[in-house]
Motif scaffolding. Sequence first.
Motif, PDB file in Angstrom:
ATOM      1  N   LEU A 250       0.848  -1.202   0.000  1.00  0.00           N
ATOM      2  CA  LEU A 250       0.000   0.000   0.000  1.00  0.00           C
ATOM      3  C   LEU A 250       0.880   1.247   0.000  1.00  0.00           C
ATOM      4  N   VAL A 251       0.582   2.158  -0.904  1.00  0.00           N
ATOM      5  CA  VAL A 251       1.332   3.423  -0.953  1.00  0.00           C
ATOM      6  C   VAL A 251       0.322   4.568  -1.019  1.00  0.00           C
ATOM      7  N   PRO A 252       0.698   5.750  -0.494  1.00  0.00           N
ATOM      8  CA  PRO A 252      -0.269   6.852  -0.505  1.00  0.00           C
ATOM      9  C   PRO A 252      -0.489   7.406  -1.914  1.00  0.00           C
ATOM     10  N   GLY A 253      -1.672   7.942  -2.118  1.00  0.00           N
ATOM     11  CA  GLY A 253      -1.956   8.715  -3.328  1.00  0.00           C
ATOM     12  C   GLY A 253      -2.065   7.921  -4.603  1.00  0.00           C
ATOM     13  N   LYS A 254      -2.390   6.644  -4.514  1.00  0.00           N
ATOM     14  CA  LYS A 254      -2.606   5.849  -5.736  1.00  0.00           C
ATOM     15  C   LYS A 254      -4.047   5.350  -5.743  1.00  0.00           C
ATOM     16  N   HIS A 265      -9.947   5.448  -1.241  1.00  0.00           N
ATOM     17  CA  HIS A 265      -9.120   5.188  -0.060  1.00  0.00           C
ATOM     18  C   HIS A 265      -7.902   6.102  -0.122  1.00  0.00           C
ATOM     19  N   SER A 266      -7.299   6.340   1.050  1.00  0.00           N
ATOM     20  CA  SER A 266      -6.129   7.230   1.095  1.00  0.00           C
ATOM     21  C   SER A 266      -4.924   6.607   0.386  1.00  0.00           C
ATOM     22  N   HIS A 267      -4.883   5.270   0.352  1.00  0.00           N
ATOM     23  CA  HIS A 267      -3.757   4.562  -0.238  1.00  0.00           C
ATOM     24  C   HIS A 267      -4.218   3.682  -1.391  1.00  0.00           C
ATOM     25  N   ARG A 381      -1.026  -2.309   7.993  1.00  0.00           N
ATOM     26  CA  ARG A 381      -1.527  -1.573   6.814  1.00  0.00           C
ATOM     27  C   ARG A 381      -0.422  -1.262   5.821  1.00  0.00           C
ATOM     28  N   GLU A 382       0.603  -2.118   5.796  1.00  0.00           N
ATOM     29  CA  GLU A 382       1.686  -1.920   4.816  1.00  0.00           C
ATOM     30  C   GLU A 382       1.323  -2.518   3.462  1.00  0.00           C
TER      31      GLU A 382
END
Length: 397
Positions: A250-254, A265-267, A381-382
Amino acid sequence: MTDSSPASAAPALAILLAGGTGTRAALGTPKQLALLGGKPVLRWSLDALAGHPSITSGVLVAHDDVVTAVGGLPDGWISAPPGRERQESVANALAGLADRRDDARVLVHDAARPGVSAAVIDRMLAALDTHDAAIPVLPVPDTLVEQRTELAGDVVDRNGLARVQTPQAFRLAILRRAHEDAQEGLATDGSATDDAQMVRRLGIDVAAVPGDARLHKLTYADDMAILTGLLGIDAMTRTAVGMGYDVHRLVPGKPLWIGGIEIAHSHGLEGHSDADVALHALTDAILGALADGDIGDHFPPSDPQWRGAASHRFLEFAARRVAERRGQIEHVDLTIIAEAPKIGPHRPAMRARIAEILAIPRERVSVKATTTERLGFTGRREGIAAQAAATLRLPEN
Ligand code: MG
């Protein structure tokens, strides 16, 4: 016939009738497309006729969408549009054979009888060595009674009675003449339910050849079970189960794609394609059941053409591999392992989308979700993980 060449040297053709809507069978689909042993009913006859060494070409009488749905025409075959009645359908097929030799041998077969064997085809063609027309018949084992109301009437003497099947065999010239006469209104007693009746009206003898119980006609829904037994289909298929597992970070902004849908979702998940972890696990499960490698074999991450690819293409590919093997996807079961976002509200949409991609009923698609109680990488949540199982029915070969 006046032709002096040996009868067996004449070319053999087939007319396969698949124009009916088959509403009596109540199978929820035209009966010629209902799956019997993972293969459309119509395909059984088409393969048997087109695959017979004596039959060089044929006419499939079916609507265009049926021809497409059954996987197209074999080499040397053409299609003709169905008529309002059987007689008109055969006439349409004959129009497509206008350039063929009069002495050609032609088999007229009803696609609702999928159990046509090479031995039956041989018998029917051989009968044309001595007759201009032949039909396969079976004895009537049951007692027959008259019935015009809900009361049983007198017993009908079944001695001298026979059940008529298809394929029926004719010299092409004779079949043509029978249909020309019928079109000119010379036959006044209504539309014939089979071609042999029309030929007999010309005063031509029709040979009665031993039929085959496996030529059982698909008329009612129960007939599918009867045919499965008669054709030994259970013995011809096997069940295969495959498993799949996948993880993406999970990475932010995708954008977050899971189970073929985008979730706010935020990620989002990171990966070479759209990183739909659920569809990747499902794709691997299906490939696993096929023993056909894994998603990375077919769509290498090193290949730039899959960068950002929508993952439904991978799953569609796996479903196509199943169809190419004449298999069927019986069931898929998916478990998504994520702490966030909540998967529950999206499960109906995922089921619907996966069913659509795989072209199977929604009842055969299960989507479940779990957390890992904040333990491990999913708990932190990684990343998100997915597990899948696919159950296939495959032909034994
Ligand atoms: Mg993956």
